[in-house]
Design a protein around this motif. Structure first.
Motif, mmCIF file in Angstrom:
data_model
loop_
_atom_site.group_PDB
_atom_site.id
_atom_site.type_symbol
_atom_site.label_atom_id
_atom_site.label_comp_id
_atom_site.label_asym_id
_atom_site.label_seq_id
_atom_site.Cartn_x
_atom_site.Cartn_y
_atom_site.Cartn_z
ATOM 1 N N GLU A 258 -103.154 71.806 -37.903
ATOM 2 C CA GLU A 258 -104.252 71.296 -38.721
ATOM 3 C C GLU A 258 -105.600 71.758 -38.164
ATOM 4 O OE1 GLU A 258 -104.636 67.327 -41.383
ATOM 5 O OE2 GLU A 258 -104.102 67.051 -39.272
ATOM 6 N N VAL A 259 -105.749 71.789 -36.845
ATOM 7 C CA VAL A 259 -106.991 72.275 -36.235
ATOM 8 C C VAL A 259 -107.209 73.742 -36.564
ATOM 9 C CG1 VAL A 259 -108.088 72.800 -34.021
ATOM 10 C CG2 VAL A 259 -107.036 70.561 -34.383
ATOM 11 N N LYS A 260 -106.147 74.547 -36.524
ATOM 12 C CA LYS A 260 -106.273 75.961 -36.911
ATOM 13 C C LYS A 260 -106.722 76.105 -38.358
ATOM 14 C CE LYS A 260 -102.745 77.716 -33.707
ATOM 15 N NZ LYS A 260 -101.390 78.360 -33.608
ATOM 16 N N GLN A 261 -106.200 75.227 -39.215
ATOM 17 C CA GLN A 261 -106.588 75.275 -40.635
ATOM 18 C C GLN A 261 -108.047 74.905 -40.814
ATOM 19 O OE1 GLN A 261 -104.339 76.378 -42.906
ATOM 20 N NE2 GLN A 261 -106.086 76.488 -44.300
ATOM 21 N N PHE A 262 -108.522 73.916 -40.056
ATOM 22 C CA PHE A 262 -109.942 73.551 -40.106
ATOM 23 C C PHE A 262 -110.812 74.754 -39.753
ATOM 24 C CE2 PHE A 262 -108.895 68.863 -39.013
ATOM 25 C CZ PHE A 262 -108.700 68.596 -40.363
ATOM 26 N N LYS A 263 -110.459 75.448 -38.691
ATOM 27 C CA LYS A 263 -111.243 76.589 -38.241
ATOM 28 C C LYS A 263 -111.203 77.717 -39.257
ATOM 29 C CE LYS A 263 -110.789 75.717 -33.265
ATOM 30 N NZ LYS A 263 -110.280 76.232 -31.952
ATOM 31 N N ALA A 264 -110.025 77.951 -39.865
ATOM 32 C CA ALA A 264 -109.898 79.022 -40.858
ATOM 33 C C ALA A 264 -110.732 78.733 -42.103
ATOM 34 C CB ALA A 264 -108.429 79.207 -41.232
ATOM 35 N N ASN A 265 -110.861 77.445 -42.447
ATOM 36 C CA ASN A 265 -111.627 77.068 -43.645
ATOM 37 C C ASN A 265 -113.091 76.769 -43.348
ATOM 38 O OD1 ASN A 265 -109.201 77.262 -45.027
ATOM 39 N ND2 ASN A 265 -108.783 75.054 -44.932
ATOM 40 N N GLY A 266 -113.471 76.858 -42.078
ATOM 41 C CA GLY A 266 -114.853 76.575 -41.703
ATOM 42 C C GLY A 266 -115.203 75.103 -41.790
ATOM 43 N N GLN A 267 -114.211 74.225 -41.687
ATOM 44 C CA GLN A 267 -114.447 72.790 -41.764
ATOM 45 C C GLN A 267 -114.713 72.193 -40.383
ATOM 46 O OE1 GLN A 267 -110.577 72.279 -44.082
ATOM 47 N NE2 GLN A 267 -111.852 70.653 -44.996
ATOM 48 N N GLU A 268 -115.305 71.009 -40.393
ATOM 49 C CA GLU A 268 -115.544 70.292 -39.144
ATOM 50 C C GLU A 268 -114.204 69.841 -38.560
ATOM 51 O OE1 GLU A 268 -117.630 66.168 -37.490
ATOM 52 O OE2 GLU A 268 -117.669 66.683 -39.634
ATOM 53 N N ASN A 269 -114.038 69.995 -37.257
ATOM 54 C CA ASN A 269 -112.803 69.592 -36.583
ATOM 55 C C ASN A 269 -112.891 68.109 -36.228
ATOM 56 O OD1 ASN A 269 -110.440 69.368 -35.161
ATOM 57 N ND2 ASN A 269 -111.140 70.533 -33.381
ATOM 58 N N VAL A 270 -112.416 67.272 -37.147
ATOM 59 C CA VAL A 270 -112.484 65.820 -36.915
ATOM 60 C C VAL A 270 -111.462 65.368 -35.876
ATOM 61 C CG1 VAL A 270 -113.405 65.315 -39.208
ATOM 62 C CG2 VAL A 270 -110.925 65.410 -38.858
ATOM 63 N N LEU A 271 -110.531 66.265 -35.533
ATOM 64 C CA LEU A 271 -109.502 65.916 -34.550
ATOM 65 C C LEU A 271 -109.869 66.368 -33.139
ATOM 66 C CD1 LEU A 271 -106.266 66.801 -36.562
ATOM 67 C CD2 LEU A 271 -107.047 64.517 -35.913
ATOM 68 N N GLU A 272 -111.100 66.821 -32.957
ATOM 69 C CA GLU A 272 -111.524 67.283 -31.643
ATOM 70 C C GLU A 272 -111.376 66.145 -30.616
ATOM 71 O OE1 GLU A 272 -115.313 69.533 -29.501
ATOM 72 O OE2 GLU A 272 -115.479 68.781 -31.548
ATOM 73 N N ARG A 273 -110.763 66.473 -29.491
ATOM 74 C CA ARG A 273 -110.485 65.502 -28.418
ATOM 75 C C ARG A 273 -109.662 64.311 -28.921
ATOM 76 N NH1 ARG A 273 -116.242 65.179 -25.086
ATOM 77 N NH2 ARG A 273 -116.359 67.416 -24.590
ATOM 78 N N GLY A 274 -108.814 64.578 -29.896
ATOM 79 C CA GLY A 274 -108.010 63.496 -30.461
ATOM 80 C C GLY A 274 -106.541 63.564 -30.100
#
Length: 417
Positions: A258-274
């Motif tokens: 899911e984090v990779k998908q966030f980065k590919a779509n240019g979205q904010e990583n809401v799971l950072e440090r999660g």
């Protein structure tokens, strides 16, 4: 004279007497040298048949290293006799303080081996001004003695697992005894194949294998196959720890994807440090982590769906009856397979294929857990971290038996540590 008196009190040898004692140079340092002589008219013992025979001749004097005395290294000095045995031929006599061509006495070997349990082998060698190889030989002697004299009766509960060793995909198969009050390493062998575990059962013996009532293992197929073949009467338990670890690995994989998908779509990583918010049990979270987790639970994330599936499965362990637990398991697997979470579906298929073994946990009433196995594995890994020179599997196996085997030691008259 006082040293001789003390030696006679702590280590008196039948048919031998202590002679003169002096200080002289040995290997470049001052050392205490204690002469030993056979009693008059005594006959030497043949090392093979154990019978007293006539003297054939005497060899040149040899030094046998003994426990250090104050700041001095200490040695026994003795000229071994050769026996004229009509059965075994001409042999060097058996000595009560040492064996073969080994330069260390039994007492000194036990002394070094006991300190090697507390310290690394290198530290032990440095402190007592000897070599790493000397410490290794001492530990090897004590382990060989312990394996030959240990009692394997009454082993009814065992745990089977593997640990990773050295670099690359190298493993040791570990078999532990898990009986209450007796938890120890029974056997270890290289790799984690079916033939590895077959070796254990072959050495353990059919009669002892037939007495095993419970086996705690993970879901590694070669292990399960061998256990079913060699100990069919035993209840094979796939317990809570290994199953919930599979859930944690699945959730972590979903989060990474899911984090990779966030980065590919240019979205904010809401799971950072999660990561640990999702892997920890809720009761183990700090107040700050609990607040953050509450915020994440409001989001429609794949990681949260996986997390909720895991928390829902925790109810499985609260059942008292295996049949009710089995119905819950079937229902949970059906719901998990209807999601689009491939890692969680993989866990569901694994649970479905191992359902009978998982339900054995309830038949054993939760009495046997791999927590003990994981605790022993942790001690094994600590032994490897203290290695400072365990470069072969054989050497590592000796260290693990020494630390975890609860082996009997040769008889000694000293309190070393």
């Amino acid at each position: 004279m006082l040293i001789k008196t003390l030696l006679n009190k702590v280590e008196r040898f039948k048919s031998f007497v202590y002679g003169s004692i002096c200080v002289q140079f040995v290997d470049g340092v001052d050392a205490l040298v204690i002469d030993i002589e056979p009693r008059s008219n005594s006959q030497p013992i043949c090392p093979e048949c154990g019978k007293r025979r006539n003297v054939y001749d005497r060899r040149p004097p040899r030094l046998f290293e003994y426990l250090p005395v104050w700041t001095f290294k200490c040695y026994y000095r003795y000229a071994p006799r050769r026996v004229d045995c009509p059965t075994c031929g001409v042999k060097v006599e058996a000595l009560p303080w040492g064996y073969g061509k080994e330069r260390m006495t039994f007492s000194y070997q036990v002394f070094l081996a006991r300190w090697a349990k507390r310290l690394s082998w290198k530290e032990t060698a440095d402190i007592f001004e000897t070599s790493w190889d000397t410490v290794f030989r001492a530990v090897n002697f004590v382990v060989d003695y312990g394996l030959a004299h240990r009692n394997l009766d009454g082993v009814t509960e065992i745990g089977v697992d593997e640990i990773k060793v050295f670099k690359g995909q190298k493993y040791l198969t570990m078999v532990y005894q898990l009986n209450a009050g007796v938890r120890r390493l029974l056997w270890c062998g290289p790799e984690r194949r079916a033939k590895t575990l077959l070796r254990f059962f072959h050495e353990f013996g059919k009669e002892r294998s037939a007495q095993i009532k419970f086996v705690c293992s993970d879901m590694w197929a070669p292990y399960l196959k061998v256990i079913a073949k060699k100990a069919p009467q035993a209840l094979n338990i796939l317990d809570r720890f290994h199953i919930m670890r599979a859930f944690g690995e699945a959730i972590d994989q979903i989060r990474r994807d899911e984090v990779k998908q966030f980065k590919a779509n240019g979205q904010e990583n809401v799971l950072e440090r999660g990561r640990w918010l999702l892997l920890k049990r809720p009761e183990n979270l700090s107040e700050k982590q609990t607040t953050r987790l509450d915020e994440l639970l409001r989001l429609n994330l794949a990681s949260i769906k996986g997390y909720l599936l895991r928390e829902d499965f925790q109810r499985f362990w609260d059942y008292q009856r295996a049949d009710f637990a089995g119905k819950f398991l079937d229902n949970w697997v059906t719901r998990a397979l209807q999601t689009d979470l491939e890692p969680m579906k993989k866990v569901a298929r694994m649970l479905r294929s191992h359902k009978p073994l998982i339900l054995n946990w309830f038949k054993a009433k939760g009495q046997l857990s791999s927590g003990a196995v994981e605790g022993l594995n942790l001690k094994a890994k600590l032994t490897m971290r203290k290695a400072y020179g365990f470069k072969t599997l054989k050497c590592l196996e000796i260290a693990l038996y020494h630390t975890l085997g609860a082996l009997p030691e040769p008889e000694y008259h000293h309190r070393f540590c």
